[in-house]
Design a protein around this motif. Structure first.
Motif, PDB file in Angstrom:
ATOM      1  N   PHE A  84       0.868  -1.235  -0.142  1.00 56.68           N
ATOM      2  CA  PHE A  84      -0.075   0.236   0.120  1.00 56.68           C
ATOM      3  C   PHE A  84       1.162   1.207   0.132  1.00 56.68           C
ATOM      4  O   PHE A  84       0.877   2.132  -0.492  1.00 56.68           O
ATOM      5  CB  PHE A  84      -0.441  -0.130   1.197  1.00 56.68           C
ATOM      6  CG  PHE A  84      -2.209   1.518   1.117  1.00 56.68           C
ATOM      7  CD1 PHE A  84      -2.813   1.568   0.158  1.00 56.68           C
ATOM      8  CD2 PHE A  84      -1.090   1.876   2.002  1.00 56.68           C
ATOM      9  CE1 PHE A  84      -3.590   2.744   0.869  1.00 56.68           C
ATOM     10  CE2 PHE A  84      -2.122   3.308   2.960  1.00 56.68           C
ATOM     11  CZ  PHE A  84      -3.107   3.333   1.777  1.00 56.68           C
ATOM     12  N   SER A  85       1.809   1.079   0.715  1.00 50.55           N
ATOM     13  CA  SER A  85       2.919   2.791   1.030  1.00 50.55           C
ATOM     14  C   SER A  85       3.548   3.173  -0.326  1.00 50.55           C
ATOM     15  O   SER A  85       3.742   3.715  -0.849  1.00 50.55           O
ATOM     16  CB  SER A  85       3.667   2.613   1.851  1.00 50.55           C
ATOM     17  OG  SER A  85       3.187   2.336   3.365  1.00 50.55           O
ATOM     18  N   LEU A  86       3.791   1.512  -1.310  1.00 52.46           N
ATOM     19  CA  LEU A  86       5.103   1.754  -2.395  1.00 52.46           C
ATOM     20  C   LEU A  86       3.251   1.803  -3.685  1.00 52.46           C
ATOM     21  O   LEU A  86       3.822   3.155  -4.323  1.00 52.46           O
ATOM     22  CB  LEU A  86       4.919   0.354  -2.795  1.00 52.46           C
ATOM     23  CG  LEU A  86       6.201   0.316  -4.419  1.00 52.46           C
ATOM     24  CD1 LEU A  86       7.248   0.642  -4.353  1.00 52.46           C
ATOM     25  CD2 LEU A  86       6.090  -0.806  -4.805  1.00 52.46           C
ATOM     26  N   TYR A  87       2.460   2.183  -3.474  1.00 50.34           N
ATOM     27  CA  TYR A  87       0.563   3.031  -4.421  1.00 50.34           C
ATOM     28  C   TYR A  87       1.107   3.982  -4.002  1.00 50.34           C
ATOM     29  O   TYR A  87       0.952   4.741  -5.028  1.00 50.34           O
ATOM     30  CB  TYR A  87      -0.059   1.524  -4.458  1.00 50.34           C
ATOM     31  CG  TYR A  87      -0.649   0.350  -4.744  1.00 50.34           C
ATOM     32  CD1 TYR A  87       0.161  -0.978  -4.888  1.00 50.34           C
ATOM     33  CD2 TYR A  87      -1.565   0.873  -6.678  1.00 50.34           C
ATOM     34  CE1 TYR A  87       0.054  -1.960  -5.597  1.00 50.34           C
ATOM     35  CE2 TYR A  87      -1.610  -0.980  -6.599  1.00 50.34           C
ATOM     36  CZ  TYR A  87      -0.799  -2.134  -6.682  1.00 50.34           C
ATOM     37  OH  TYR A  87      -1.118  -2.773  -6.794  1.00 50.34           O
ATOM     38  N   ALA A 135       2.422   7.529  -6.776  1.00 46.69           N
ATOM     39  CA  ALA A 135       1.134   8.091  -7.142  1.00 46.69           C
ATOM     40  C   ALA A 135       1.117   9.120  -6.670  1.00 46.69           C
ATOM     41  O   ALA A 135       0.822  10.459  -7.453  1.00 46.69           O
ATOM     42  CB  ALA A 135       0.093   7.648  -6.442  1.00 46.69           C
ATOM     43  N   CYS A 136       2.067   9.699  -4.942  1.00 51.84           N
ATOM     44  CA  CYS A 136       1.648  11.241  -4.823  1.00 51.84           C
ATOM     45  C   CYS A 136       2.814  11.580  -5.551  1.00 51.84           C
ATOM     46  O   CYS A 136       2.686  13.142  -5.760  1.00 51.84           O
ATOM     47  CB  CYS A 136       2.229  10.723  -3.536  1.00 51.84           C
ATOM     48  SG  CYS A 136       0.645  10.814  -1.963  1.00 51.84           S
ATOM     49  N   LEU A 137       3.884  10.657  -5.857  1.00 55.10           N
ATOM     50  CA  LEU A 137       5.313  11.707  -6.142  1.00 55.10           C
ATOM     51  C   LEU A 137       4.889  12.094  -8.006  1.00 55.10           C
ATOM     52  O   LEU A 137       5.201  13.579  -8.515  1.00 55.10           O
ATOM     53  CB  LEU A 137       6.547  10.912  -6.483  1.00 55.10           C
ATOM     54  CG  LEU A 137       7.154  10.440  -4.908  1.00 55.10           C
ATOM     55  CD1 LEU A 137       8.111   9.236  -5.155  1.00 55.10           C
ATOM     56  CD2 LEU A 137       7.679  12.198  -4.657  1.00 55.10           C
ATOM     57  N   GLY A 155      -2.846  12.119  -6.383  1.00 53.34           N
ATOM     58  CA  GLY A 155      -2.413  11.407  -7.234  1.00 53.34           C
ATOM     59  C   GLY A 155      -2.486  10.113  -5.820  1.00 53.34           C
ATOM     60  O   GLY A 155      -3.254   8.533  -6.216  1.00 53.34           O
ATOM     61  N   GLY A 156      -2.741  10.098  -4.714  1.00 55.68           N
ATOM     62  CA  GLY A 156      -3.069   9.349  -3.630  1.00 55.68           C
ATOM     63  C   GLY A 156      -4.505   8.999  -3.516  1.00 55.68           C
ATOM     64  O   GLY A 156      -3.908   8.035  -3.863  1.00 55.68           O
ATOM     65  N   PHE A 157      -5.357  10.151  -4.158  1.00 62.14           N
ATOM     66  CA  PHE A 157      -6.461   9.268  -4.389  1.00 62.14           C
ATOM     67  C   PHE A 157      -6.704   7.831  -5.602  1.00 62.14           C
ATOM     68  O   PHE A 157      -7.195   7.284  -4.931  1.00 62.14           O
ATOM     69  CB  PHE A 157      -7.532  10.480  -4.723  1.00 62.14           C
ATOM     70  CG  PHE A 157      -9.057   9.988  -4.633  1.00 62.14           C
ATOM     71  CD1 PHE A 157      -9.683  10.101  -3.252  1.00 62.14           C
ATOM     72  CD2 PHE A 157     -10.182  10.156  -5.802  1.00 62.14           C
ATOM     73  CE1 PHE A 157     -11.009   9.565  -3.247  1.00 62.14           C
ATOM     74  CE2 PHE A 157     -10.990   9.670  -5.952  1.00 62.14           C
ATOM     75  CZ  PHE A 157     -11.383   9.480  -5.032  1.00 62.14           C
ATOM     76  N   VAL A 158      -5.814   8.356  -6.320  1.00 65.00           N
ATOM     77  CA  VAL A 158      -5.370   7.444  -7.588  1.00 65.00           C
ATOM     78  C   VAL A 158      -4.265   5.719  -7.241  1.00 65.00           C
ATOM     79  O   VAL A 158      -5.786   5.059  -7.544  1.00 65.00           O
ATOM     80  CB  VAL A 158      -5.637   7.933  -8.714  1.00 65.00           C
ATOM     81  CG1 VAL A 158      -4.802   6.411 -10.061  1.00 65.00           C
ATOM     82  CG2 VAL A 158      -5.569   8.858  -9.313  1.00 65.00           C
ATOM     83  N   GLY A 159      -3.586   6.393  -6.044  1.00 68.97           N
ATOM     84  CA  GLY A 159      -3.006   5.342  -6.088  1.00 68.97           C
ATOM     85  C   GLY A 159      -3.965   4.547  -4.858  1.00 68.97           C
ATOM     86  O   GLY A 159      -3.848   2.884  -4.623  1.00 68.97           O
ATOM     87  N   ALA A 160      -5.410   4.490  -4.351  1.00 70.77           N
ATOM     88  CA  ALA A 160      -5.743   4.808  -3.281  1.00 70.77           C
ATOM     89  C   ALA A 160      -6.409   3.187  -4.248  1.00 70.77           C
ATOM     90  O   ALA A 160      -6.971   1.922  -3.208  1.00 70.77           O
ATOM     91  CB  ALA A 160      -6.465   5.075  -2.236  1.00 70.77           C
ATOM     92  N   PHE A 161      -6.997   3.915  -5.499  1.00 73.14           N
ATOM     93  CA  PHE A 161      -8.400   3.060  -6.017  1.00 73.14           C
ATOM     94  C   PHE A 161      -7.497   2.193  -6.775  1.00 73.14           C
ATOM     95  O   PHE A 161      -8.343   1.096  -6.599  1.00 73.14           O
ATOM     96  CB  PHE A 161      -8.648   4.378  -7.123  1.00 73.14           C
ATOM     97  CG  PHE A 161      -9.478   3.926  -7.973  1.00 73.14           C
ATOM     98  CD1 PHE A 161     -10.935   3.367  -7.633  1.00 73.14           C
ATOM     99  CD2 PHE A 161      -9.409   3.071  -9.032  1.00 73.14           C
ATOM    100  CE1 PHE A 161     -11.900   2.520  -8.587  1.00 73.14           C
ATOM    101  CE2 PHE A 161      -9.830   2.703 -10.021  1.00 73.14           C
ATOM    102  CZ  PHE A 161     -11.515   2.618  -9.213  1.00 73.14           C
ATOM    103  N   LEU A 162      -6.485   2.392  -7.026  1.00 70.98           N
ATOM    104  CA  LEU A 162      -5.585   1.471  -7.936  1.00 70.98           C
ATOM    105  C   LEU A 162      -5.987   0.070  -7.233  1.00 70.98           C
ATOM    106  O   LEU A 162      -5.409  -0.909  -7.224  1.00 70.98           O
ATOM    107  CB  LEU A 162      -4.639   1.558  -8.694  1.00 70.98           C
ATOM    108  CG  LEU A 162      -4.554   2.516  -9.491  1.00 70.98           C
ATOM    109  CD1 LEU A 162      -3.364   2.957 -10.115  1.00 70.98           C
ATOM    110  CD2 LEU A 162      -5.417   2.066 -10.625  1.00 70.98           C
ATOM    111  N   TYR A 163      -4.642   0.174  -5.304  1.00 76.55           N
ATOM    112  CA  TYR A 163      -4.848  -0.854  -4.689  1.00 76.55           C
ATOM    113  C   TYR A 163      -5.520  -1.686  -4.114  1.00 76.55           C
ATOM    114  O   TYR A 163      -5.815  -2.663  -3.847  1.00 76.55           O
ATOM    115  CB  TYR A 163      -3.992  -0.175  -3.260  1.00 76.55           C
ATOM    116  CG  TYR A 163      -4.133  -1.338  -2.409  1.00 76.55           C
ATOM    117  CD1 TYR A 163      -2.875  -1.583  -2.036  1.00 76.55           C
ATOM    118  CD2 TYR A 163      -4.796  -0.491  -0.755  1.00 76.55           C
ATOM    119  CE1 TYR A 163      -2.681  -2.159  -1.547  1.00 76.55           C
ATOM    120  CE2 TYR A 163      -4.473  -1.797  -0.200  1.00 76.55           C
ATOM    121  CZ  TYR A 163      -3.665  -2.629  -0.034  1.00 76.55           C
ATOM    122  OH  TYR A 163      -3.423  -3.558   1.087  1.00 76.55           O
ATOM    123  N   ALA A 164      -6.838  -0.599  -3.842  1.00 78.02           N
ATOM    124  CA  ALA A 164      -7.827  -1.750  -3.572  1.00 78.02           C
ATOM    125  C   ALA A 164      -8.958  -2.661  -5.023  1.00 78.02           C
ATOM    126  O   ALA A 164     -10.010  -4.208  -4.424  1.00 78.02           O
ATOM    127  CB  ALA A 164      -9.214  -0.485  -3.341  1.00 78.02           C
TER     128      ALA A 164
END
Length: 413
Positions: free
Chosen positions: A75-78, A82-84, A133-142
């Motif tokens: 999760f942290s990697l995603y 995504a945030c960067l 970016g974090g929002f998109v990363g969370a969606f992809l992770y889930a």
């Protein structure tokens, strides 16, 4: 902190020339320590602190919620990637699109092509872009499993929902991680970035670091520069700025005093009245430069130029404190009432509160990327913060419309 900011802003409007007693002259070194060519900067340390602290909090969150702790690294990697990516794209799209359309390689790589090729690092990162970016990363992770390898190159996106880790559930640890950005704002303060508007409060900050560095580097005759308080002089009677001394130590020993005077009257005088210097140091243009010349024990000339500093709101600290305070309150809410709080509610509240503060603090920032000029200009930061607040409210409305499947018992620690 918020009440203090509002009070000082109103006080400035009603009383434009009060006495400043406790203003700070801020000239920190960006480098914490260095070993040869290897340098550790304060800003980098703040980024690392935000990431490591965020990961520790996520581990605790997953454990207390009964989810696999081994998923934290993934999760942290995603979220990190995504945030960067989001932070960089946000800077390119929101703040300087024309420049990067002309030179798209500079948007992708940490380089400058003009006036000459050089590696400069990523100079601009957007907090709002990182949030998206974090929002998109969370969606992809889930909802997806990403298979990636460099050799042979492979990128495969497979739809696969995480058991017990819905998108709304994952928004809560994401919100906690985003609010760890209070470390980043401390780094901005150390770097004298995102400075505030001038203030006449007793606790304004004179951001003199860039002036000191630029003066030392651009004029080879000067060996070192310090900006000091001048406790013996009067405040500027028109603008109310506090008196300071710009102390310049010259490198040469065998230089004649007349040569030093010519240098001061020509180059140094011109530099101190340059537009980028006038943001922090005020030298009246209608009067001669006031200075004294002495020598130290090494027979080096020391020139003390009398000037006035321009204290500004330490808006980076205002914002940092608001993130930290919101994080503490929402974490305590989750800790004691987590079993009864609907998934995603903490994230919606966090977005609404944090970016309401951010919208207010934009009025205390030196205006950048102004969309609507005026006495109180509306900037891109205002618009993005307002959109984030609206997004937080929409998330809360959606959550309340969904059925509440949360168990009404507290999760055992």
């Amino acid at each position: 902190m918020l009440i203090f900011a509002i009070f000082t802003y109103k006080h400035y409007m009603l009383h434009p020339v009060p006495m400043l007693l406790n203003y700070i002259i801020w000239t920190p070194d960006q480098v914490l320590f260095e070993l040869g060519f290897f340098k550790v900067r304060w800003y980098s340390l703040m980024i690392i602190s935000a990431f490591l602290s965020g990961r520790m909090l996520l581990s605790y969150f997953f454990k207390k919620e009964g989810r696999p702790v081994e998923d934290v690294d993934k999760f942290s990697l995603y979220i990190l990637i995504a945030c960067l990516v989001g932070a960089r794209l946000g800077e390119v799209i929101f703040y300087d699109p024309i420049r990067y359309l002309k030179s798209p390689l500079e948007a992708i790589f940490p380089i400058e092509l003009t006036p000459k090729f050089q590696i400069v690092g990523y100079k601009g990162l957007s907090y709002h872009g990182a949030l998206i970016g974090g929002f998109v990363g969370a969606f992809l992770y889930a909802n997806y499993n990403i298979n990636f390898s460099l050799y042979p190159f492979r990128l495969k996106l497979v739809k696969q929902k995480k058991m017990g880790q819905s998108f709304l559930w994952i928004l809560t640890p994401l919100a906690f991680g985003v609010m760890m950005g209070f470390f980043v704002r401390i780094g901005n303060f150390i770097n004298s970035e995102i400075i505030g508007t001038p203030t006449h409060s007793q606790y304004g900050v004179i951001f003199a670091k860039h002036v000191v560095e630029d003066l030392s580097n651009s004029l080879p005759a000067i060996q070192s520069v310090r900006v000091l308080k001048n406790n013996t002089a009067e405040y500027d009677t028109i603008k109310g700025y506090p008196p300071i001394i710009v102390e310049c130590t010259f490198a040469g020993v065998g230089v004649e005093e007349e040569a030093i005077k010519r240098f001061i009257e020509n180059r140094l005088r011109s530099y101190l009245r340059a537009s980028h210097v006038k943001e922090h140091i005020y030298v009246p243009s209608d009067s001669p430069l006031d200075y004294t010349i002495t020598r130290n024990k090494k027979s080096q000339y020391i020139v003390d130029v009398k000037a006035f500093g321009i204290p500004r709101h330490p808006v980076q600290l205002y914002e940092s404190f608001s993130y930290l305070l919101t994080l503490i309150v929402l974490f305590a809410w989750w800790y004691y009432k987590g079993a009864t709080i609907r998934d995603g509610m903490i994230a919606g509240v966090a977005a609404t509160i944090c970016y309401s503060f951010r919208f207010l603090f934009e009025f205390f920032k030196d205006p950048f990327n102004v969309l609507i000029p005026g006495k109180y200009p509306i900037t891109m930061g205002h618009m993005l913060s307002l959109l984030t607040v609206m997004a937080g409210i929409i998330v809360l409305i959606i959550i309340y419309r969904l059925p509440n499947n949360k168990k009404q018992v507290r999760i055992n620690q």
